[in-house]
Write a protein that holds these residues in place. Sequence first.
Motif, PDB file in Angstrom:
ATOM      1  N   TYR A  14      60.550  38.436  -3.123  1.00  6.87           N
ATOM      2  CA  TYR A  14      59.642  37.620  -3.920  1.00  6.87           C
ATOM      3  C   TYR A  14      58.584  36.947  -3.038  1.00  6.87           C
ATOM      4  O   TYR A  14      58.849  36.607  -1.894  1.00  6.87           O
ATOM      5  CB  TYR A  14      60.432  36.567  -4.699  1.00  6.87           C
ATOM      6  CG  TYR A  14      61.541  37.180  -5.518  1.00  6.87           C
ATOM      7  CD1 TYR A  14      61.291  38.267  -6.342  1.00  6.87           C
ATOM      8  CD2 TYR A  14      62.857  36.712  -5.446  1.00  6.87           C
ATOM      9  CE1 TYR A  14      62.305  38.864  -7.077  1.00  6.87           C
ATOM     10  CE2 TYR A  14      63.874  37.289  -6.183  1.00  6.87           C
ATOM     11  CZ  TYR A  14      63.593  38.381  -6.993  1.00  6.87           C
ATOM     12  OH  TYR A  14      64.591  38.970  -7.712  1.00  6.87           O
ATOM     13  N   GLY A  15      57.388  36.794  -3.614  1.00 10.61           N
ATOM     14  CA  GLY A  15      56.299  36.169  -2.900  1.00 10.61           C
ATOM     15  C   GLY A  15      55.465  37.136  -2.088  1.00 10.61           C
ATOM     16  O   GLY A  15      54.721  36.723  -1.188  1.00 10.61           O
ATOM     17  N   PHE A  16      55.538  38.439  -2.417  1.00 12.81           N
ATOM     18  CA  PHE A  16      54.805  39.465  -1.665  1.00 12.81           C
ATOM     19  C   PHE A  16      53.687  40.121  -2.483  1.00 12.81           C
ATOM     20  O   PHE A  16      53.213  41.197  -2.132  1.00 12.81           O
ATOM     21  CB  PHE A  16      55.773  40.547  -1.168  1.00 12.81           C
ATOM     22  CG  PHE A  16      56.686  40.098  -0.070  1.00 12.81           C
ATOM     23  CD1 PHE A  16      56.280  40.125   1.254  1.00 12.81           C
ATOM     24  CD2 PHE A  16      57.971  39.648  -0.355  1.00 12.81           C
ATOM     25  CE1 PHE A  16      57.124  39.725   2.278  1.00 12.81           C
ATOM     26  CE2 PHE A  16      58.831  39.237   0.665  1.00 12.81           C
ATOM     27  CZ  PHE A  16      58.407  39.273   1.984  1.00 12.81           C
ATOM     28  N   ASN A  17      53.308  39.517  -3.593  1.00 11.74           N
ATOM     29  CA  ASN A  17      52.234  40.050  -4.438  1.00 11.74           C
ATOM     30  C   ASN A  17      52.541  41.446  -4.966  1.00 11.74           C
ATOM     31  O   ASN A  17      51.650  42.279  -5.121  1.00 11.74           O
ATOM     32  CB  ASN A  17      50.894  40.079  -3.685  1.00 11.74           C
ATOM     33  CG  ASN A  17      50.387  38.692  -3.368  1.00 11.74           C
ATOM     34  OD1 ASN A  17      50.519  37.779  -4.176  1.00 11.74           O
ATOM     35  ND2 ASN A  17      49.820  38.520  -2.193  1.00 11.74           N
ATOM     36  N   ASN A  18      53.817  41.687  -5.251  1.00  9.75           N
ATOM     37  CA  ASN A  18      54.233  42.940  -5.876  1.00  9.75           C
ATOM     38  C   ASN A  18      54.586  42.632  -7.327  1.00  9.75           C
ATOM     39  O   ASN A  18      55.581  41.958  -7.608  1.00  9.75           O
ATOM     40  CB  ASN A  18      55.440  43.535  -5.136  1.00  9.75           C
ATOM     41  CG  ASN A  18      55.828  44.906  -5.672  1.00  9.75           C
ATOM     42  OD1 ASN A  18      55.827  45.140  -6.874  1.00  9.75           O
ATOM     43  ND2 ASN A  18      56.155  45.807  -4.776  1.00  9.75           N
ATOM     44  N   SER A  19      53.755  43.119  -8.253  1.00  9.42           N
ATOM     45  CA  SER A  19      53.934  42.773  -9.662  1.00  9.42           C
ATOM     46  C   SER A  19      55.307  43.161 -10.189  1.00  9.42           C
ATOM     47  O   SER A  19      55.906  42.428 -10.972  1.00  9.42           O
ATOM     48  CB  SER A  19      52.854  43.449 -10.516  1.00  9.42           C
ATOM     49  OG  SER A  19      53.007  43.112 -11.877  1.00  9.42           O
ATOM     50  N   GLY A  20      55.829  44.302  -9.735  1.00  4.94           N
ATOM     51  CA  GLY A  20      57.136  44.733 -10.211  1.00  4.94           C
ATOM     52  C   GLY A  20      58.244  43.786  -9.804  1.00  4.94           C
ATOM     53  O   GLY A  20      59.082  43.392 -10.618  1.00  4.94           O
ATOM     54  N   ASP A  21      58.256  43.393  -8.530  1.00  2.58           N
ATOM     55  CA  ASP A  21      59.291  42.472  -8.062  1.00  2.58           C
ATOM     56  C   ASP A  21      59.106  41.080  -8.647  1.00  2.58           C
ATOM     57  O   ASP A  21      60.092  40.386  -8.925  1.00  2.58           O
ATOM     58  CB  ASP A  21      59.290  42.421  -6.532  1.00  2.58           C
ATOM     59  CG  ASP A  21      59.834  43.697  -5.917  1.00  2.58           C
ATOM     60  OD1 ASP A  21      61.045  43.947  -6.045  1.00  2.58           O
ATOM     61  OD2 ASP A  21      59.050  44.455  -5.338  1.00  2.58           O
ATOM     62  N   GLU A  22      57.857  40.671  -8.840  1.00  2.00           N
ATOM     63  CA  GLU A  22      57.628  39.383  -9.491  1.00  2.00           C
ATOM     64  C   GLU A  22      58.117  39.416 -10.934  1.00  2.00           C
ATOM     65  O   GLU A  22      58.622  38.420 -11.462  1.00  2.00           O
ATOM     66  CB  GLU A  22      56.143  39.011  -9.435  1.00  2.00           C
ATOM     67  CG  GLU A  22      55.615  38.751  -8.042  1.00  2.00           C
ATOM     68  CD  GLU A  22      56.400  37.676  -7.294  1.00  2.00           C
ATOM     69  OE1 GLU A  22      56.736  36.636  -7.903  1.00  2.00           O
ATOM     70  OE2 GLU A  22      56.687  37.881  -6.103  1.00  2.00           O
ATOM     71  N   ALA A  23      57.979  40.567 -11.578  1.00  2.00           N
ATOM     72  CA  ALA A  23      58.493  40.710 -12.944  1.00  2.00           C
ATOM     73  C   ALA A  23      60.018  40.627 -12.969  1.00  2.00           C
ATOM     74  O   ALA A  23      60.607  40.101 -13.920  1.00  2.00           O
ATOM     75  CB  ALA A  23      58.031  42.040 -13.543  1.00  2.00           C
ATOM     76  N   VAL A  24      60.654  41.153 -11.912  1.00  2.00           N
ATOM     77  CA  VAL A  24      62.113  41.030 -11.795  1.00  2.00           C
ATOM     78  C   VAL A  24      62.495  39.554 -11.758  1.00  2.00           C
ATOM     79  O   VAL A  24      63.394  39.108 -12.484  1.00  2.00           O
ATOM     80  CB  VAL A  24      62.625  41.762 -10.534  1.00  2.00           C
ATOM     81  CG1 VAL A  24      64.078  41.378 -10.242  1.00  2.00           C
ATOM     82  CG2 VAL A  24      62.505  43.266 -10.701  1.00  2.00           C
ATOM     83  N   LEU A  25      61.823  38.793 -10.907  1.00  2.00           N
ATOM     84  CA  LEU A  25      62.117  37.359 -10.813  1.00  2.00           C
ATOM     85  C   LEU A  25      61.853  36.661 -12.140  1.00  2.00           C
ATOM     86  O   LEU A  25      62.682  35.863 -12.608  1.00  2.00           O
ATOM     87  CB  LEU A  25      61.269  36.724  -9.705  1.00  2.00           C
ATOM     88  CG  LEU A  25      61.392  35.209  -9.549  1.00  2.00           C
ATOM     89  CD1 LEU A  25      62.836  34.796  -9.288  1.00  2.00           C
ATOM     90  CD2 LEU A  25      60.467  34.705  -8.436  1.00  2.00           C
TER      91      LEU A  25
END
Length: 378
Positions: A14-25
């Motif tokens: 998290y916090g890496f400007n990856n929309s997919g991982d931010e959506a996971v969070l």
Amino acid sequence: MGSSVRRLVISGYYGFNNSGDEAVLSSILAALRNQSAQTNVQIEPIVLSANPVQTAQMYGVEAVHRMKLKEVFTAIRKSDGLISGGGSLLQDVTSNKTIPYYLGILKLAQWLGKPTFIYAQGIGPIHKPLFHRWVKKVFERCHYISVRDTASFALLKEMGLKESQMDQVPDPVMGMSVPIQQEDNKVLPDEKQPKVIGVSVRFWNEDRSELNKIAKAIKILREKENVIIKMLPFHMPHDREASLYILHQMGLTDKELPEDIQIFYGDNPTEMFKEVSTCDVLIGMRLHSLIYAANNYVPMVGISYDPKIDLFLEQMQMTAVGSTEQLDENQIVENVQKLMLEYEGWLLEKKPLINNLKEMSQKPAQHIGNFYVYKDGE
């Protein structure tokens, strides 16, 4: 009885400007909030992030820097437990440092006597035998383990974990709330309006051969169909560069785009989720672009660069149109044309599967919430 408060640290990419991982969070936080509303346990998350200021502002949660050991130690010590996930955290393809980091966070929590939970992770590929032993040792001490696909379940079983210790659940993003029920809007489309084709790509092959094929497919679709092409870069800035590469292969630049070509710029997962919901078909390399599409009842054409793509499409009872090793632009075009033409049939077949995945995606949060309900009742 009044509600009890449980502070849970969440560890992930998290916090890496990856929309997919931010959506996971975002999806995990929403599921935990939902559980808080249904029980007497109020869950307060503390997110380990590469950009804690941004994470705190975006989600309204407490966040600490994932690489500052003192902050991480203090957060875990003051917490009531740790959630590891979701995403593909435990793999040694991208780096040999990934598995030691995430297992180290789990091990620290266990050393401090905190309950640990594995939340809908995709496990593997893991090539080093030493890492297999490490994963097994740490996971055996976890209070709950959930994985997002059959291959992850099988890999953990191969390591020696018991089936009774694990749940197989969908990716958390399948539980992300839908702002507009897109299936109601698309059953009777206006044939005069151009179809919107979303495109989510990333760099993979050094020779860019897969992106060249996708560029050719888009060019053919623009020539044959009344379409709008919407480029959807999920991981900034890398995917933006991959999107621009495709445009350059088509003889275009982002300075003067024609009306039928759009590029969406944004790192907020909710905004990207809404953009995907406006598509009629999505061509996707990124896993979460396909999951966003499924959640919004948007037909997808998946291009596989990693087994996780195939495993998700398997849950949808679909297969990839091709892989980064073997891809045909004409196959992409034919699949897109078929899905645009046969949307109602696709929806009739896939809607029950999608709704079941949405429901099952809540299971890890339900288990975590119930764990603290029972613990409070002891």
